[in-house]
Design a protein around this motif. Structure first.
Motif, PDB file in Angstrom:
ATOM      1  N   ILE C  32       0.844  -1.199   0.000  1.00  0.00           N
ATOM      2  CA  ILE C  32       0.000   0.000   0.000  1.00  0.00           C
ATOM      3  C   ILE C  32       0.878   1.247   0.000  1.00  0.00           C
ATOM      4  CG2 ILE C  32      -1.626   1.325   1.390  1.00  0.00           C
ATOM      5  CD1 ILE C  32      -2.850  -1.385   2.195  1.00  0.00           C
ATOM      6  N   GLY C  33       1.938   1.197   0.803  1.00  0.00           N
ATOM      7  CA  GLY C  33       2.880   2.307   0.802  1.00  0.00           C
ATOM      8  C   GLY C  33       3.470   2.513  -0.573  1.00  0.00           C
ATOM      9  N   ARG C  35       2.063   1.913  -3.316  1.00  0.00           N
ATOM     10  CA  ARG C  35       1.079   2.531  -4.210  1.00  0.00           C
ATOM     11  C   ARG C  35       1.133   4.051  -4.108  1.00  0.00           C
ATOM     12  NH1 ARG C  35      -2.462  -1.122  -6.875  1.00  0.00           N
ATOM     13  NH2 ARG C  35      -3.635   0.647  -7.637  1.00  0.00           N
ATOM     14  N   ALA C  36       1.401   4.551  -2.911  1.00  0.00           N
ATOM     15  CA  ALA C  36       1.548   5.997  -2.771  1.00  0.00           C
ATOM     16  C   ALA C  36       2.716   6.473  -3.616  1.00  0.00           C
ATOM     17  CB  ALA C  36       1.772   6.382  -1.322  1.00  0.00           C
ATOM     18  N   GLY C  37       3.709   5.625  -3.762  1.00  0.00           N
ATOM     19  CA  GLY C  37       4.850   5.940  -4.621  1.00  0.00           C
ATOM     20  C   GLY C  37       4.603   5.537  -6.054  1.00  0.00           C
ATOM     21  N   ARG C  38       3.390   5.227  -6.417  1.00  0.00           N
ATOM     22  CA  ARG C  38       2.972   4.922  -7.785  1.00  0.00           C
ATOM     23  C   ARG C  38       3.596   3.655  -8.343  1.00  0.00           C
ATOM     24  NH1 ARG C  38       2.744  10.289 -11.254  1.00  0.00           N
ATOM     25  NH2 ARG C  38       1.137   9.063 -12.243  1.00  0.00           N
ATOM     26  N   ARG C  39       3.864   2.683  -7.468  1.00  0.00           N
ATOM     27  CA  ARG C  39       4.387   1.435  -8.006  1.00  0.00           C
ATOM     28  C   ARG C  39       3.684   0.254  -7.351  1.00  0.00           C
ATOM     29  NH1 ARG C  39       8.247  -0.400  -4.370  1.00  0.00           N
ATOM     30  NH2 ARG C  39       8.595   1.110  -2.733  1.00  0.00           N
ATOM     31  N   HIS C  40       4.089  -0.954  -7.736  1.00  0.00           N
ATOM     32  CA  HIS C  40       3.389  -2.140  -7.241  1.00  0.00           C
ATOM     33  C   HIS C  40       3.930  -2.611  -5.911  1.00  0.00           C
ATOM     34  CE1 HIS C  40       0.985  -2.824 -10.813  1.00  0.00           C
ATOM     35  NE2 HIS C  40       2.048  -2.497 -11.528  1.00  0.00           N
ATOM     36  N   GLY C  41       5.230  -2.586  -5.770  1.00  0.00           N
ATOM     37  CA  GLY C  41       5.817  -3.065  -4.534  1.00  0.00           C
ATOM     38  C   GLY C  41       6.040  -4.564  -4.533  1.00  0.00           C
ATOM     39  N   ILE C  42       6.477  -5.047  -3.379  1.00  0.00           N
ATOM     40  CA  ILE C  42       6.894  -6.447  -3.289  1.00  0.00           C
ATOM     41  C   ILE C  42       5.721  -7.392  -3.478  1.00  0.00           C
ATOM     42  CG2 ILE C  42       8.823  -5.962  -1.776  1.00  0.00           C
ATOM     43  CD1 ILE C  42       7.048  -6.735   0.564  1.00  0.00           C
ATOM     44  N   PHE C 269      -0.033   5.280   7.159  1.00  0.00           N
ATOM     45  CA  PHE C 269      -0.691   6.431   6.578  1.00  0.00           C
ATOM     46  C   PHE C 269       0.053   7.716   6.939  1.00  0.00           C
ATOM     47  CE2 PHE C 269      -4.347   9.461   6.475  1.00  0.00           C
ATOM     48  CZ  PHE C 269      -4.601   9.320   5.128  1.00  0.00           C
ATOM     49  N   VAL C 272       4.265   7.439   5.646  1.00  0.00           N
ATOM     50  CA  VAL C 272       4.717   7.597   4.274  1.00  0.00           C
ATOM     51  C   VAL C 272       4.923   9.060   3.902  1.00  0.00           C
ATOM     52  CG1 VAL C 272       3.917   7.361   1.888  1.00  0.00           C
ATOM     53  CG2 VAL C 272       3.816   5.418   3.436  1.00  0.00           C
ATOM     54  N   VAL C 273       4.136   9.934   4.507  1.00  0.00           N
ATOM     55  CA  VAL C 273       4.119  11.291   3.992  1.00  0.00           C
ATOM     56  C   VAL C 273       4.951  12.279   4.800  1.00  0.00           C
ATOM     57  CG1 VAL C 273       1.921  10.940   2.906  1.00  0.00           C
ATOM     58  CG2 VAL C 273       1.993  11.841   5.236  1.00  0.00           C
TER      59      VAL C 273
END
Lengths: 598, 225, 301, 178, 390
Positions: C32-33, C35-42, C269, C272-273
């Motif tokens: 989910i984190g 996704r905030a960075g616009r990618r899929h992740g592990i 939440f 991340v920011v």
């Protein structure tokens, strides 16, 4: 408060799709991407310019099976080491043929560090067929393709005299022209004398003309001559020739000689070697004979040259018109040779003034360099007529200044340089005497297959001499008064038969008549071997009408060598190479003999 | 092979590495030899995998799917690592992650040429990684010197100094090529052929001799766990 | 009340469920984190692979006994915390050993792992570990303070220290949750929660950009794997406490999963920011913001 | 620029002047003149920004050229001061007190050219190189290719052929006669 | 596996990490780099700390030294062209431009008009890339990784534009002495516009998340202040100087290429701290975006791309020396080139802004800061190690 809440805007990305590339493992690079190399090995000439420009030392030139060295192709192909390459594509930019290109493939992974080396185009790779990849921008060349122009006389001006047509480069232009050379050296093997062409061109670039002269004289004592009238095979092998105009190698050679005063040239050439006490006689003071004389004199042997005609130079003087090769240029070449102590006896004909046997008796070795001074005949009906002349005879007459009736109109048979020479010489005489040119050239070959140089053919046209190509001479028409009125020709369908033998076939329906007062045959020459005497003629081995020689220029008679046009066919620079060859052979034999004596 | 003596040291020892006598807080004096005392000097040993084939296969699969890269940008190749780890290429999808310390990393990406000074650090970092560990040579300069072939300060053949599992040609290799390299590495690991650490232990003397030949101020222990 | 031996296998079952859930949960949160960075992740199973890989490493070195014990302490802190709190309210099976402990024990366990870590990391001799540990201890202390205040406030509110009883008191709808009945305590506790989850702005302990990874700098192979195991269990255990104390506990596994997930998501939440505070900034922050709220919570109750 | 150079000429002994561009000139000065001149430029003429300090090795003339490039922000112009030092005794006065950043340049010059600047901070510490055993590498008489070949292994299996020689040899053996 | 063992951080050497000074016990030596995530590139800072406070910092460079200035002396003028871009990895084009400009000046060649426009375009594209790296790095150094994700993504988009224009992603090798290698590909304008819009969107996000962020402000405001009187003494240029309120911008002061024909104002700040520097750079991106739009709108589409060069294989340039500068994303970038009439440069000196920023300036700023700020401070000076040691 904004500072606390505003960062949470980042979470809006949660509701957007990720921007990751779905399948990065199979993504194609941009069409212009500089990826792995491709090479069109058929087009490649192995000049090694890519290797020269590669600052990474990534390119090796290596021999490749199936590609033998031939004229203008070294037979080598570039092998690229991807442990070195930086994909700057300078090799692609500089490639002289445009054969080296790049695909946009970029993936090469291997556990073996020695695997990253390949010969593009030879070692099959998955990207060989790739359409995309880096290409040079339109018109982007790292080297200049156009030849630097040389001043020459306009046709109107030159047609009325025998002055030299081309002016020669001035220093600035010569530098520019020399600058175009990429120093690949493909020309060296092609040059019969193997002149150090890239090196002397470099001397021009550096403005070091004395070094240039020294380099020229290493391989060619006839540089003034060759600088003007060489057949310059080198220029056909020139790498630049593939995408542009070949370097004007011949003119650059002449330029070097033009820049250095004659005394300086003599000084650079130096003195003859310490006398060895051996004597050599050379028959014929043409390029072959005099080159041999030059080498032998440098080695310290006493050399005497026997020449039938009034002046030395052979065919270069008597065959080539003055507007192409002024006599003083030739004289300078001869002067250097005589300055080495070579004794040139003109107006001395073997068999008439001196006997062959005497020559043999008085010398340790004899060289026959008698050239090709007898014109061949077409033997068509009418060719025995007095107004049917041989080109070589006419040219000799012109050189010697002998008067003859210059015909108002003439037709020349032949497509070689001699044909052009006689046609253009006649044209000049006609202009001087009759005020108007009327010479026609007919030749068996079609224009693309002419043996004459391109420039010659071009200049011929400029001077108002029409050329009828692919015309087979059939008959010289003689009117009732016994005067030649012209030549009748048929169109040639083919010159050689299926087996490659000379057997022209004609289209008889396509007949032309070329009106002329004089017909000149310029279809080839033969040697005047009568001077050998019967005994020697018998003793010698022959090969299709020419004296048979081994690769060193030795005849079947141990004391006799032969060189030049009479054994190798007409070509100045080839004659020079031949001269060197026999000189080397003679020197080797002498060395052997002195070893044997000790 | 050159004379052993010339291998050892051609540059004088730095002051802080010389043996010295230190007075402790309790007043006792004792001798300190920094190179010997502060670092481990044990030879590495060959560590075979599990004898049970299926276990080793499972382990190899896990190793291949969990590549932790040491965050050490040794050369210019480091610049293409960032796109790899960010949205565009997102290597996390392939089980590839960063680790800031060599202890926790098991993949060392030599990102381009190594200067002699960096080679020294790279060797130490490599030796601190835990076995089995892998090395990827990124870029042409790791293969044969690349465009720095005539430089006085960069090594030319990486495999002389560290055991390399996979090379990726390019200057720079694109992130896609890197991913392809990692996929190749995974294949090698799964096949059980990525035994660089054992290779290093086996040919330890050879590697050390090579390293010492170019690192003229060798002031490290021979092995640093 | 006699000890029911059956509780042990049940407790182990809880542990198993929580471990797996923890592994998947951390991966999910990471995704989910990402996704905030616009990618899929592990991949969601990545944590399992990493864990297996780390256990499968062939070499490991030790710096001494405490170094060895550090991860063990840490893990036992996590496991202990989990086991002495009921996971599922009203379920005999998953009440674990909650009869034996109370809030004080839980608070102790939260701290216990950090201490173990401090000792182990100190032994590793790495300056980054030393700095990280000193930062960690001071920050955890500062962050624990509001939590402790909140816990006391809650204990005062419900007049008990037993977690089970507190959960029981909150049954019967959202309106009974502590979050509604004692919002100040929950606020203080949630701020403390941020501080203990090792996420920005309070992750200066690990701070990869300056003291890479902090205390665990030197940990590797199976030591690291132990800590990873703990990293799956401990946050969940902690969130179980939060859930029980403030959000009405869970009566079934699905509720449990959802509540823990939401709690975890809360830390991500925020994390991340924001960038991270320096250690003295974060301590000051806790003292200025979280502690007064905690005190106020006690005062109000 | 011209007026500035004229006024400088009155105050200081200047060597040859090259006006490379309207906004860039190079002036050769003596070793001793450099400091007063550069202080004057900095404090009176507004050349407050030291752009770079580097050296050029004129080995044929046995000289090191030091180039101090200073920049005048207000008038957007540069002056490069060239100081020629004998190669065998290249010591130069340090200017780190005028520009602290000069210390870095001087460290580099010391290491890469072997030009000492006595008094400059950390001058003798290793800067870029580590464990260097040869002469300073930026000197012209240091051959980097030779050093690289002696020190590092290159991958075996390489080898090239000269097209000219190859052709000559092969074409000669291919059949000799035409 | 017994035996005492410690690892020093990030492979820093045994040679240079002495034990704690026993005599005082007050100080600790801490190596940041070269293997360290908080270091920009491959360099290291040797910190002496007392508690959390750093009392001394020494920069150590040379880990990336390839001896470029020496290698250039061995190469012909065209052969230097592919290697110069490697001097600075994240923003290579300035090397190509400055090198080409010095060579053109010394050889008396003038690049055609169209090439100048394309060069300017490339330099501005590179500037955006470099700033994007910086923004991500600055946020990342403070533990906010998400910014780096976004900025690297748009940087990737820009790299795609680079790739289709120049044929390479990182090392473009496009600005040849004499001109540029090729013109714009078909449809480039549209794709560029899309990229610019994405950049603007990202920039807005970055502003919201990074610059309007309480914690970020707390960490960066008032930290790492460069007083204005130190600017010239420490050779500070570019955004670092502009953040102190000086309008130093080579693009304005010494207009080169086609900058005289473009309208823009140098971005300046007032506080000269980490926050202001970040802010100046963020706003500078917007300027570059605008410049690219202007260039795309105004540039000539036809005409020659390269001047006529002599045969590059034997190119010789008469004796001379010159210095050409440009405003790169970090400040003044310049090439000092000396030729001696031969076919090789006599000497080329690369003046990178990082040289002074990372050495003298950083060492001056570090004492007194917190360990936690060192990484962020270093990032905020925006230094790239390869251009320091070349």
């Amino acid at each position: 408060m904004r500072d606390v809440l505003s960062p949470f805007l980042a979470w809006k990305n949660l509701f957007r799709d990720p921007v990751s590339i779905r399948d990065p493992l199979n993504r194609e690079a941009a069409p212009r991407y500089r990826g792995f190399h491709k090479n069109d090995v058929e087009k490649c000439i192995g000049c090694g310019t890519c290797e020269t420009i590669c600052q990474n030392g990534a390119i090796d030139m290596v021999p490749v099976d199936g590609f033998d060295p031939k004229n203008g192709d070294s037979g080598l192909r570039p092998r690229i080491d991807y442990g070195r390459c930086c994909w700057c594509a300078l090799c692609v930019d500089v490639c002289m043929t445009g054969s080296l290109t790049m695909s946009n493939a970029y993936k090469w992974v291997d556990a073996d560090p020695d695997a990253f080396r390949f010969i593009p185009g030879v070692d099959a790779k998955s990207w060989d067929g790739s359409e995309h990849g880096y290409v040079c921008a339109e018109g982007h060349h790292l080297t200049a393709l156009e030849r630097v122009p040389m001043d020459e006389m306009e046709p109107e001006a030159r047609i009325s005299n025998f002055d030299e047509i081309v002016a020669g480069y001035d220093v600035a232009r010569a530098k520019l022209e020399a600058d175009r050379c990429v120093s690949c050296g493909l020309c060296i093997a092609t040059c019969p004398a193997h002149m150090a062409i890239p090196q002397y061109i470099e001397a021009v670039r550096d403005g070091d003309y004395e070094r240039g002269v020294a380099l020229l004289y290493e391989t060619n004592p006839f540089s003034n001559t060759c600088g003007r009238v060489c057949t310059h095979k080198c220029e056909t092998a020139c790498a630049v020739h593939n995408e542009g105009e070949a370097i004007a190698i011949r003119w650059l050679k002449r330029h070097i000689m033009d820049q250095v005063p004659q005394e300086k040239v003599r000084e650079i050439v130096g003195k003859p070697g310490p006398a060895t006490g051996r004597k050599v006689a050379i028959v014929g003071a043409g390029p072959a004979g005099l080159t041999a004389a030059f080498d032998l004199a440098k080695a310290g042997h006493a050399v005497t040259v026997y020449e039938t005609r009034h002046a030395a130079g052979g065919m270069t003087r008597y065959g080539i018109p003055e507007y192409r090769l002024p006599y003083d240029a030739l004289d300078r070449d001869v002067d250097v040779i005589t300055s080495l102590g070579v004794d040139i006896r003109c107006d001395t004909r073997i068999g008439r003034d001196v006997a062959m046997a005497d020559l043999h008796a008085a010398n340790d070795a004899v060289v026959l360099a008698i050239g090709l001074h007898l014109g061949r005949s077409t033997r068509i009906p009418g060719s025995e007529h007095a107004q049917v002349k041989k080109a070589v005879d006419l040219l000799r007459q012109i050189t010697d200044g002998e008067a003859f009736d210059v015909p108002k109109s003439a037709v020349v048979i032949g497509g070689g340089n001699v044909a052009m020479d006689i046609a253009r010489s006649l044209a000049r005489l006609q202009k001087q005497i009759h005020g108007k040119v009327d010479v026609t050239v007919t030749a068996l070959e079609d224009l693309p297959h002419f043996l004459a140089d391109r420039e010659e053919v071009k200049e011929c046209g400029e001077e108002g001499i029409p050329i009828f190509d692919a015309r087979g001479p059939q008959q010289i028409v003689i009117d009732d008064a016994g005067r030649v009125t012209g030549l009748r020709t048929w169109r040639v369908k083919s010159i050689f038969d299926d087996k490659g033998r000379f057997a022209p076939s004609y289209d008889e329906s396509d007949e032309l008549f070329h009106p002329a007062e004089m017909v000149i045959e310029a279809i080839g020459q033969a040697s005047d071997v009568s001077l050998l005497g019967e005994a020697l003629t018998e003793e010698l081995a022959w090969n299709r009408g020419r004296i048979a020689i081994d690769p060193d220029g030795r005849t079947s008679v141990p004391w006799l060598w032969s060189a030049g046009d009479c054994v190798a066919g007409p070509d100045v620079v080839h004659a020079v190479a031949d001269g060197h060859r026999v000189a080397a052979s003679i020197a080797a034999v002498f060395a052997e003999r002195s070893d044997a004596r000790e | 092979m050159r004379d052993e003596d010339t291998l050892v040291r051609r540059v004088p020892v730095k002051d802080e590495l010389k043996k010295r006598v230190v007075k402790g807080p309790d007043g006792l004096e004792f001798e300190v030899d920094p190179i010997q005392d502060y670092y481990c000097d044990a030879r590495p040993e060959v560590r075979p995998g599990s004898y049970v084939r299926i276990v080793e296969d499972l382990f190899n699969w896990a190793r291949s799917e969990s590549l932790w890269i040491l965050g050490f940008g040794t050369g210019c190749g480091a610049i293409e690592m960032r796109p790899l780890m960010t949205p565009r290429f997102d290597a996390y999808r392939y089980g590839i992650q960063w680790r800031p310390t060599p202890r926790q990393a098991n993949l060392f990406v030599i990102s381009g040429y190594l200067s002699v000074k960096t080679l020294k650090r790279a060797i130490r970092s490599y030796e601190q990684m835990q076995s089995p560990k892998y090395v990827v040579g990124l870029g042409s300069c790791t293969i044969n010197g690349g465009m720095y072939w005539d430089s006085y300060n960069t090594i030319k053949k990486l495999d002389e100094y560290l055991p390399v599992d996979v090379y990726i040609a390019g200057c720079m290799p694109r992130p896609e090529a890197l991913l392809a390299g990692f996929e190749e590495l995974k294949r090698i690991i799964r096949a059980g052929k990525a035994e660089g650490a054992n290779l290093y232990a086996q040919n330890f003397d050879w590697y050390k001799a090579n390293q010492k030949r170019v690192i003229h101020d060798w002031d490290m222990p021979d092995y640093n766990w | 009340m006699t000890f029911d031996w059956m509780k042990i296998p049940y407790a182990l079952l809880t542990l198993f469920i929580v471990l797996n859930y923890g592994l998947l949960l951390t991966a999910l949160i990471q995704k989910i984190g990402a996704r905030a960075g616009r990618r899929h992740g592990i991949p969601i199973w990545q944590n399992y692979v990493d864990l297996l890989k780390n256990y499968a490493l062939r070499t490991h070195i030790t710096h001494g006994v405490m170094y060895y014990l550090g991860p063990v302490f840490r893990l036992s802190g996590g496991v202990g915390l989990l086991l002495f709190v009921p996971s599922i309210y009203g379920s005999e099976m998953f009440s674990n050993l909650s009869f034996a402990g109370d809030l004080i024990l839980a608070l102790y366990f939260i701290f216990f792992g950090t201490l173990g870590m401090a000792l182990g990391a100190g032994e590793s001799g790495h300056p980054h570990a030393a700095i990280g540990v000193s930062r960690g201890l001071s920050q955890v202390t500062a962050a624990e303070l509001p939590l402790a205040l909140a816990v006391f406030s809650v204990a005062l509110q419900y007049q008990t220290l037993s977690v089970t009883d507190i959960v029981a008191a909150q049954q019967g709808g959202v309106a009974h949750w502590t979050v509604v009945t004692n919002p100040l305590a929950v606020a203080a506790a949630m701020l403390s929660f941020l501080g203990s989850m090792m996420r920005p702005p309070f992750d200066v302990v690990l701070a990869p950009q300056e003291i890479p990874i902090g205390p665990p700098t030197e940990y590797h192979s199976s030591y690291l794997a132990l800590m990873q195991t703990n990293r799956a269990i401990f946050p969940v255990a902690k969130m179980v406490i939060y859930m029980n104390l403030f959000f009405g506990g869970a009566t079934s596994w699905p509720v449990f999963f959802v509540k823990v997930f939401l709690l975890y998501l809360f830390s991500a939440f925020v994390g991340v920011v924001f960038p991270r505070f320096r250690v003295e900034q974060s301590i000051r922050w806790f003292l200025i913001w979280a502690v007064p709220i905690g005190i106020a919570a006690i005062l109000i109750v | 620029m011209r007026t500035l150079l004229e006024s400088l000429k009155e105050r200081f002994p200047l060597g040859p002047i090259t006006e490379q561009r309207p906004d860039l000139a190079f002036v050769t000065v003596e070793r001793e003149t450099l400091r007063p001149l550069i202080v004057h430029l900095r404090d009176r003429e507004g050349f407050t920004h030291l752009v770079l300090l580097t050296a050029v090795d004129w080995i044929e003339e046995n000289l090191f050229q030091l180039t101090y490039l200073v920049h005048d922000r207000a008038n957007a112009r540069d002056i490069g001061l060239r100081v020629m030092l004998p190669r065998d005794e290249p010591e130069m006065e340090s200017i780190h007190d005028l520009w602290p950043t000069a210390a870095t340049y001087q460290r580099e010059l010391k290491e890469m050219f072997g030009i000492p600047f006595p008094g400059s901070p950390r001058l003798d510490e290793e800067f870029i190189l580590e464990g260097w055993v040869d002469i300073p590498p930026y000197r012209r008489d240091f051959d980097t290719l030779k050093f690289a070949e002696e020190n590092f292994e290159h991958r075996a299996g390489r080898g090239t052929t000269d097209p000219a020689t190859h052709m000559r040899e092969r074409m000669a053996t291919q059949g000799g006669s035409k | 596996m017994t035996g005492r063992a410690t690892s020093s951080p990030g492979g820093s050497t045994a040679a240079s990490s002495p034990p704690i000074d026993l005599s005082s016990g007050k100080y600790l030596k801490l190596w940041q780099g070269p293997q360290h995530p908080g270091i920009t590139g491959n360099m290291s800072v040797e910190l002496t700390v007392c508690g959390d406070e750093v009392v001394e910092g020494k920069t150590h460079v040379g880990y990336l030294h390839r001896g470029f200035e020496k290698l250039m002396e061995r190469r012909t003028f065209i052969q230097v062209f592919p290697i110069v871009c490697r001097v600075c990895v994240p923003e290579p084009d300035f090397n190509e431009y400055c090198y080409a400009a010095t060579i053109e000046e010394l050889a008396g060649i003038e690049a055609p008009e169209r090439a100048l426009w394309i060069r300017t375009l490339i330099l501005e594209m590179g500037r955006i890339n470099s700033y994007m790296m910086y923004l991500g790095g600055q946020a990342g150094a403070l533990g906010m990784g998400v910014i780096g994700q976004w900025t690297t993504y748009v940087r990737d988009l820009m790299l795609d534009r680079f790739e289709e224009l120049t044929g390479a992603r990182i090392y473009h090798m496009f600005i040849l002495p004499g001109g540029v290698r090729d013109g714009l590909p078909d449809g480039f304008d549209g794709r560029m516009e899309e990229t610019l819009r994405e950049i603007e969107r990202t920039l807005a996000d970055v502003e919201d998340v990074m610059f309007h962020n309480a914690v970020f402000k707390k960490r960066t405001k008032g930290v790492g202040v460069i007083p204005v009187d130190l600017i010239d003494r420490y050779g500070v240029t570019g955004p670092n100087a502009r953040a102190a309120g000086l309008p130093n911008d080579v693009r304005k002061d010494h207009p080169y290429l086609v900058y005289p024909e473009l309208t823009f104002e140098p971005v300046t700040g007032t506080d000269s701290d980490m926050y202001t520097r970040a802010d100046v750079r963020r706003r500078d991106v917007a300027v570059s975006v605008d410049l690219i739009r202007q260039i795309i709108a105004k540039m000539p589409r036809t005409g020659p791309l390269t001047a006529k060069l002599p045969n590059v294989l034997h190119w010789k340039i008469p004796r001379g020396e010159t210095y050409v500068r440009g405003e790169c994303s970090r400040g003044e970038y310049g090439y000092y080139t000396v030729t001696d009439g031969s076919g090789h440069p006599r000497r080329i000196n690369v003046r990178g802004p990082s040289y002074t920023h990372a050495m003298a300036l950083l060492e001056h700023l570090i004492p007194g800061t917190n360990i936690a700020d060192v990484a962020a401070l270093m990032v905020s000076l925006h230094t790239y190690p390869p251009e320091i040691e070349r």
